[in-house]
Design a protein around this motif. Structure first.
Motif, PDB file in Angstrom:
ATOM      1  N   GLU A  26       0.748  -1.185  -0.238  1.00  9.28           N
ATOM      2  CA  GLU A  26      -0.069   0.170  -0.213  1.00  9.28           C
ATOM      3  C   GLU A  26       1.150   1.397  -0.012  1.00  9.28           C
ATOM      4  N   GLN A  27       2.029   1.497   1.030  1.00  5.90           N
ATOM      5  CA  GLN A  27       2.539   2.220   0.856  1.00  5.90           C
ATOM      6  C   GLN A  27       3.390   2.920  -0.477  1.00  5.90           C
ATOM      7  N   TRP A  28       4.187   1.407  -1.542  1.00  4.02           N
ATOM      8  CA  TRP A  28       4.309   1.500  -2.249  1.00  4.02           C
ATOM      9  C   TRP A  28       3.576   2.362  -3.677  1.00  4.02           C
ATOM     10  N   ILE A  29       2.500   1.467  -3.579  1.00  5.61           N
ATOM     11  CA  ILE A  29       0.956   2.130  -4.612  1.00  5.61           C
ATOM     12  C   ILE A  29       1.091   3.796  -4.368  1.00  5.61           C
ATOM     13  N   THR A  30       1.073   4.253  -3.394  1.00  7.33           N
ATOM     14  CA  THR A  30       1.030   5.009  -2.594  1.00  7.33           C
ATOM     15  C   THR A  30       2.111   6.223  -3.772  1.00  7.33           C
ATOM     16  N   ILE A  31       3.385   5.793  -3.236  1.00  6.99           N
ATOM     17  CA  ILE A  31       4.507   6.513  -3.735  1.00  6.99           C
ATOM     18  C   ILE A  31       3.642   6.178  -5.129  1.00  6.99           C
ATOM     19  N   ALA A  32       4.325   5.397  -5.800  1.00  5.70           N
ATOM     20  CA  ALA A  32       3.854   5.095  -8.026  1.00  5.70           C
ATOM     21  C   ALA A  32       2.863   6.227  -7.837  1.00  5.70           C
ATOM     22  N   LYS A  33       1.488   6.383  -6.951  1.00  5.41           N
ATOM     23  CA  LYS A  33       0.394   7.275  -7.494  1.00  5.41           C
ATOM     24  C   LYS A  33       0.936   8.871  -7.846  1.00  5.41           C
ATOM     25  N   LYS A  34       1.921   9.104  -6.642  1.00  4.03           N
ATOM     26  CA  LYS A  34       2.479  10.225  -6.661  1.00  4.03           C
ATOM     27  C   LYS A  34       3.652  10.749  -8.149  1.00  4.03           C
ATOM     28  N   SER A  35       4.260   9.581  -8.461  1.00  5.44           N
ATOM     29  CA  SER A  35       5.295   9.665  -9.318  1.00  5.44           C
ATOM     30  C   SER A  35       4.816  10.358 -10.902  1.00  5.44           C
ATOM     31  N   GLY A  36       3.254  10.210 -10.874  1.00  2.73           N
ATOM     32  CA  GLY A  36       2.403  10.759 -12.270  1.00  2.73           C
ATOM     33  C   GLY A  36       2.607  10.187 -13.311  1.00  2.73           C
ATOM     34  N   GLU A  37       3.139   8.891 -12.736  1.00  3.57           N
ATOM     35  CA  GLU A  37       3.889   7.366 -13.951  1.00  3.57           C
ATOM     36  C   GLU A  37       2.141   7.070 -14.326  1.00  3.57           C
ATOM     37  N   GLU A  38       1.924   6.842 -15.871  1.00  6.95           N
ATOM     38  CA  GLU A  38       0.206   5.910 -16.024  1.00  6.95           C
ATOM     39  C   GLU A  38       0.422   5.077 -16.718  1.00  6.95           C
ATOM     40  N   LYS A  39       1.914   5.127 -16.619  1.00  2.00           N
ATOM     41  CA  LYS A  39       2.261   2.949 -17.785  1.00  2.00           C
ATOM     42  C   LYS A  39       2.985   2.620 -17.138  1.00  2.00           C
ATOM     43  N   HIS A  40       2.623   1.208 -16.924  1.00  2.00           N
ATOM     44  CA  HIS A  40       3.292  -0.326 -16.132  1.00  2.00           C
ATOM     45  C   HIS A  40       4.816   0.857 -16.375  1.00  2.00           C
ATOM     46  N   GLY A  41       5.398   0.162 -17.854  1.00  2.00           N
ATOM     47  CA  GLY A  41       6.823   0.484 -17.893  1.00  2.00           C
ATOM     48  C   GLY A  41       7.896   2.206 -17.401  1.00  2.00           C
ATOM     49  N   GLY A  42       6.527   2.881 -17.237  1.00  2.00           N
ATOM     50  CA  GLY A  42       7.017   3.836 -16.910  1.00  2.00           C
ATOM     51  C   GLY A  42       7.159   4.468 -14.811  1.00  2.00           C
ATOM     52  N   VAL A  43       6.179   3.508 -15.110  1.00  2.00           N
ATOM     53  CA  VAL A  43       6.272   3.793 -13.264  1.00  2.00           C
ATOM     54  C   VAL A  43       6.918   2.866 -12.478  1.00  2.00           C
ATOM     55  N   VAL A  44       7.579   1.334 -13.792  1.00  2.00           N
ATOM     56  CA  VAL A  44       8.467   0.504 -13.237  1.00  2.00           C
ATOM     57  C   VAL A  44      10.062   1.368 -13.251  1.00  2.00           C
ATOM     58  N   LYS A  45      10.274   2.142 -14.251  1.00  2.00           N
ATOM     59  CA  LYS A  45      11.261   2.602 -14.284  1.00  2.00           C
ATOM     60  C   LYS A  45      11.198   3.528 -13.645  1.00  2.00           C
ATOM     61  N   TYR A  46      10.334   4.172 -12.431  1.00  2.00           N
ATOM     62  CA  TYR A  46      10.741   5.211 -11.722  1.00  2.00           C
ATOM     63  C   TYR A  46      10.660   4.934 -10.848  1.00  2.00           C
ATOM     64  N   LEU A  47      10.040   3.829  -9.541  1.00  6.33           N
ATOM     65  CA  LEU A  47      10.218   2.683  -8.476  1.00  6.33           C
ATOM     66  C   LEU A  47      11.926   1.795  -8.432  1.00  6.33           C
ATOM     67  N   LYS A  48      12.385   2.094  -9.905  1.00  9.17           N
ATOM     68  CA  LYS A  48      13.925   1.658 -10.136  1.00  9.17           C
ATOM     69  C   LYS A  48      14.835   2.045  -9.665  1.00  9.17           C
ATOM     70  N   SER A  49      14.766   3.579 -10.178  1.00 10.38           N
ATOM     71  CA  SER A  49      15.557   4.621 -10.578  1.00 10.38           C
ATOM     72  C   SER A  49      15.278   5.102  -9.713  1.00 10.38           C
ATOM     73  N   GLN A  50      14.247   5.574  -8.881  1.00 13.99           N
ATOM     74  CA  GLN A  50      13.675   7.147  -7.591  1.00 13.99           C
ATOM     75  C   GLN A  50      14.337   5.980  -6.200  1.00 13.99           C
ATOM     76  N   HIS A  51      13.703   4.746  -6.492  1.00 18.83           N
ATOM     77  CA  HIS A  51      13.271   4.270  -5.172  1.00 18.83           C
ATOM     78  C   HIS A  51      14.179   2.622  -4.830  1.00 18.83           C
ATOM     79  N   GLY A  52      15.320   2.596  -5.545  1.00 12.43           N
ATOM     80  CA  GLY A  52      15.542   1.425  -5.645  1.00 12.43           C
ATOM     81  C   GLY A  52      14.765   0.262  -5.685  1.00 12.43           C
ATOM     82  N   LEU A  53      14.007   0.082  -6.335  1.00 15.60           N
ATOM     83  CA  LEU A  53      13.700  -1.347  -5.846  1.00 15.60           C
ATOM     84  C   LEU A  53      13.315  -2.328  -7.609  1.00 15.60           C
ATOM     85  N   THR A  54      14.122  -3.834  -6.474  1.00 11.79           N
ATOM     86  CA  THR A  54      14.576  -4.988  -7.945  1.00 11.79           C
ATOM     87  C   THR A  54      13.066  -5.199  -8.829  1.00 11.79           C
TER      88      THR A  54
END
Length: 190
Positions: A26-54
């Protein structure tokens, strides 16, 4: 040990997410929402590059945030497939049906896993995917080790990095002996 289904694997990742990443789904979903990304690839890239997720965790969060996985989609698996072949792509559904008939005849280990834009065919791992790519064509992606691209069996290129080859299908009759043989080989290698 039996191979886990994608849903079982996702549930295990969700259960371990806070321990492995420091935050709950739920916390990660909140972060994803705040990213402004609306496409799958953009969300994945954001979470990996900005938050270090695998990639695995970023992919899971993106699917849950965008409700693009089978478990989140309204109507479940059937609803995902129905949506793929709605409107202008409705006439492509017989191609999908022909492919599913071939795939399910390969063995009782075939798992049909609909996603938002394609259907994954899995055994121990993904061996093929079916995607209505245009109003007039379904693309069948297959994973074939050491198989040269030749004729209708082309390299996947930019189509999809999760498969090695692509076959373009425009009518149910295109699901012929060659397609059946490629699916059988991909299934055997999975």
């Amino acid at each position: 040990m039996m191979a886990q289904s994608p849903e079982e694997m996702a549930n295990a990742m969700i259960a371990n997410m806070k321990e492995k990443t420091g935050k709950t789904l739920e916390q990660w979903i909140t972060i994803a929402k705040k990213s402004g990304e609306e496409k799958h690839g953009g969300v994945v890239k954001y979470l990996k590059s900005q938050h270090g997720l695998t990639h695995g965790f970023a992919n899971l969060v993106a699917h849950k945030y965008l409700k693009s996985d089978a478990a989140s989609a309204k109507g479940g698996d059937a609803g995902l497939v129905e949506a793929q072949y709605a409107g202008p792509k409705a006439e492509l559904k017989p191609i999908y049906d022909a492919l599913i008939k071939v795939a399910t005849a390969l063995g009782n280990e075939v798992e049909i896993a609909p996603k938002k834009t394609y259907v994954s065919l899995r055994r121990n791992k993904q061996f093929a995917l079916i995607q209505p790519s245009t109003k007039t064509r379904v693309d069948l992606g297959v994973n074939l080790k050491d198989e040269p691209a030749k004729g209708r069996l082309e390299k996947s290129g930019s189509f999809n990095a999760m498969v090695s080859h692509r076959i373009r299908l425009e009518k149910p009759g295109d699901v012929d002996k060659d397609v059946k043989a490629w699916l059988k080989k991909a299934y055997a290698q999975a």
